[in-house]
Write an enzyme that holds these catalytic residues in place. Structure first.
Site, PDB file in Angstrom:
ATOM      1  N   ASP A   1       7.998  11.590  -2.704  1.00  0.00           N
ATOM      2  CA  ASP A   1       7.057  10.603  -2.175  1.00  0.00           C
ATOM      3  C   ASP A   1       5.713  10.696  -2.896  1.00  0.00           C
ATOM      4  O   ASP A   1       5.069  11.740  -2.882  1.00  0.00           O
ATOM      5  CB  ASP A   1       6.850  10.881  -0.674  1.00  0.00           C
ATOM      6  CG  ASP A   1       5.925   9.873  -0.022  1.00  0.00           C
ATOM      7  OD1 ASP A   1       6.435   8.893   0.545  1.00  0.00           O
ATOM      8  OD2 ASP A   1       4.697  10.051  -0.086  1.00  0.00           O
TER       9      ASP A   1
ATOM     10  N   TYR B   1      -2.659   8.736  -4.965  1.00  0.00           N
ATOM     11  CA  TYR B   1      -2.570  10.166  -5.296  1.00  0.00           C
ATOM     12  C   TYR B   1      -2.868  10.435  -6.775  1.00  0.00           C
ATOM     13  O   TYR B   1      -3.030  11.584  -7.171  1.00  0.00           O
ATOM     14  CB  TYR B   1      -1.180  10.750  -4.960  1.00  0.00           C
ATOM     15  CG  TYR B   1      -0.692  10.554  -3.549  1.00  0.00           C
ATOM     16  CD1 TYR B   1      -1.538  10.128  -2.523  1.00  0.00           C
ATOM     17  CD2 TYR B   1       0.634  10.792  -3.221  1.00  0.00           C
ATOM     18  CE1 TYR B   1      -1.058   9.936  -1.234  1.00  0.00           C
ATOM     19  CE2 TYR B   1       1.113  10.615  -1.924  1.00  0.00           C
ATOM     20  CZ  TYR B   1       0.264  10.180  -0.943  1.00  0.00           C
ATOM     21  OH  TYR B   1       0.748   9.993   0.317  1.00  0.00           O
TER      22      TYR B   1
ATOM     23  N   LYS C   1       3.414   3.822  -3.097  1.00  0.00           N
ATOM     24  CA  LYS C   1       2.702   3.000  -2.100  1.00  0.00           C
ATOM     25  C   LYS C   1       1.598   2.186  -2.750  1.00  0.00           C
ATOM     26  O   LYS C   1       0.938   2.647  -3.689  1.00  0.00           O
ATOM     27  CB  LYS C   1       2.081   3.899  -1.021  1.00  0.00           C
ATOM     28  CG  LYS C   1       3.006   4.945  -0.479  1.00  0.00           C
ATOM     29  CD  LYS C   1       2.424   5.718   0.683  1.00  0.00           C
ATOM     30  CE  LYS C   1       3.281   6.939   0.995  1.00  0.00           C
ATOM     31  NZ  LYS C   1       3.015   8.082   0.098  1.00  0.00           N
TER      32      LYS C   1
ATOM     33  N   HIS D   1       0.274   1.052   1.943  1.00  0.00           N
ATOM     34  CA  HIS D   1      -0.241   2.385   2.297  1.00  0.00           C
ATOM     35  C   HIS D   1      -0.971   2.403   3.653  1.00  0.00           C
ATOM     36  O   HIS D   1      -0.788   3.316   4.450  1.00  0.00           O
ATOM     37  CB  HIS D   1      -1.157   2.892   1.181  1.00  0.00           C
ATOM     38  CG  HIS D   1      -1.240   4.379   1.099  1.00  0.00           C
ATOM     39  ND1 HIS D   1      -1.411   5.053  -0.082  1.00  0.00           N
ATOM     40  CD2 HIS D   1      -1.167   5.347   2.056  1.00  0.00           C
ATOM     41  CE1 HIS D   1      -1.441   6.355   0.157  1.00  0.00           C
ATOM     42  NE2 HIS D   1      -1.298   6.552   1.449  1.00  0.00           N
TER      43      HIS D   1
END
Ligand code: A2P
Length: 281
Positions: free
Chosen positions: A47, A52, A77, A110
């Protein structure tokens, strides 16, 4: 309840019942190595998210790990600044390019656009969802869903042609969001848990330590097994190979009903503070 090692989503796609989280796994060697360690340890579900900033490293690890692409379930996401039809379409292509992939297994919104920030929040989410639905129907994504959506954010999406298959929310002992879990489970939406260890904060909880000792397991394993037994897919994150492996090793014991209830009754602990209806991002 029999625990599931693999879930079947509402569209028939299968998803491994524990995923490897990569939030805060630093881009570059750290992220590449921890994803490789996870795949080596047996995880088949990774994931990430545009936020990120490690999509490139995750893609690199998947490309170099020696497994076939179809043997790894990959999620990313859409970040909040890319909401809306056109921006979503473009952001998806950027993610694919960055990761070096030609399809995703799962793509999530998200965070929801919410009433405290947008008068037209429903329309924004529906426009975003329309783009994601089109990508799904075109075969670019195998399953689609959302993250951090509460029931009132999910409602409008439930009236559309393709309904979300997943909702990924903060979930760990001390913060269960039971109303959202109940809504999802009643509506055929599989729940994923981000920060199933409370971002590490619940690991020093004394009550959980006594439970862990009783089963001869680590507190992290108790947290992960707790999600698994509640029919939720946890996404533990670690950059430490020994922890990565032990976090997946939760299928050889069972937490009793009584202890499950006691864990569920814990007071609020380790909450990130990010209520979707209050955050300013
Ligand atoms: P690290 O990545 O340095 O190994 P969450 O998945 O709930 O967000 O929690 C992630 C945090 O928990 C990270 O700080 C991670 O540290 C730590 N962590 C993950 N697994 C374990 C474990 N088995 N024991 C102790 N800490 C862990």
């Amino acid at each position: 309840m029999e625990v599931k090692k693999i879930y079947t989503l509402s569209n028939g796609v299968e998803i491994p019942g524990i995923g490897f989280g990569t939030w805060q796994a630093k881009d570059g060697e750290t992220a590449v190595n921890c994803v490789k360690a996870a795949l080596e340890a047996g995880y088949r579900h990774i994931d990430t998210a545009t936020l990120y900033k490690n999509e490139a490293s995750v893609g690199k690890a998947i490309a170099e790990c020696g497994l076939k692409r179809e043997d790894v379930f990959v999620t990313s996401k859409l970040w909040n600044s890319k909401r809306g039809y056109d921006k979503t379409m473009a952001a998806f292509e950027t993610t694919m390019e960055t990761m070096g992939l030609d399809y995703l297994d799962l793509y999530l919104i998200h965070w929801p656009a919410t009433p405290h920030r947008f008068d037209n929040w429903k329309e924004i989410n529906l426009d975003t969802w329309k783009a994601i639905t089109e990508l799904y129907k075109a075969g670019r994504i195998r399953a689609i869903g959302v993250s951090n959506f509460l029931p009132h954010h999910l409602e409008p999406l439930m009236q559309t042609e393709v309904q979300p298959m997943i909702d990924q929310i903060e979930y760990h002992p001390g913060y269960l969001q039971q109303e959202t879990v109940d809504y999802c489970q009643a509506n055929g939406i599989v729940v994923e848990a981000w920060s199933p260890l409370g971002n590490g904060q619940v690991l020093s909880n004394e009550f959980l330590a006594t439970i862990a000792e009783k089963y001869g397991k680590s507190v992290a394993q108790i947290c992960i097994r707790f999600a698994v037994q509640n029919g939720i897919i946890p996404l533990p994150k670690s950059v430490t190979p020994s922890r990565i492996a032990s976090n997946l090793d939760v299928y050889n014991f069972e937490i009793s009903d009584e202890d499950m209830k006691a864990i569920a009754a814990m007071e609020q602990t380790g909450f990130s503070g990010w209520n979707p209806d209050e955050v300013d991002f």
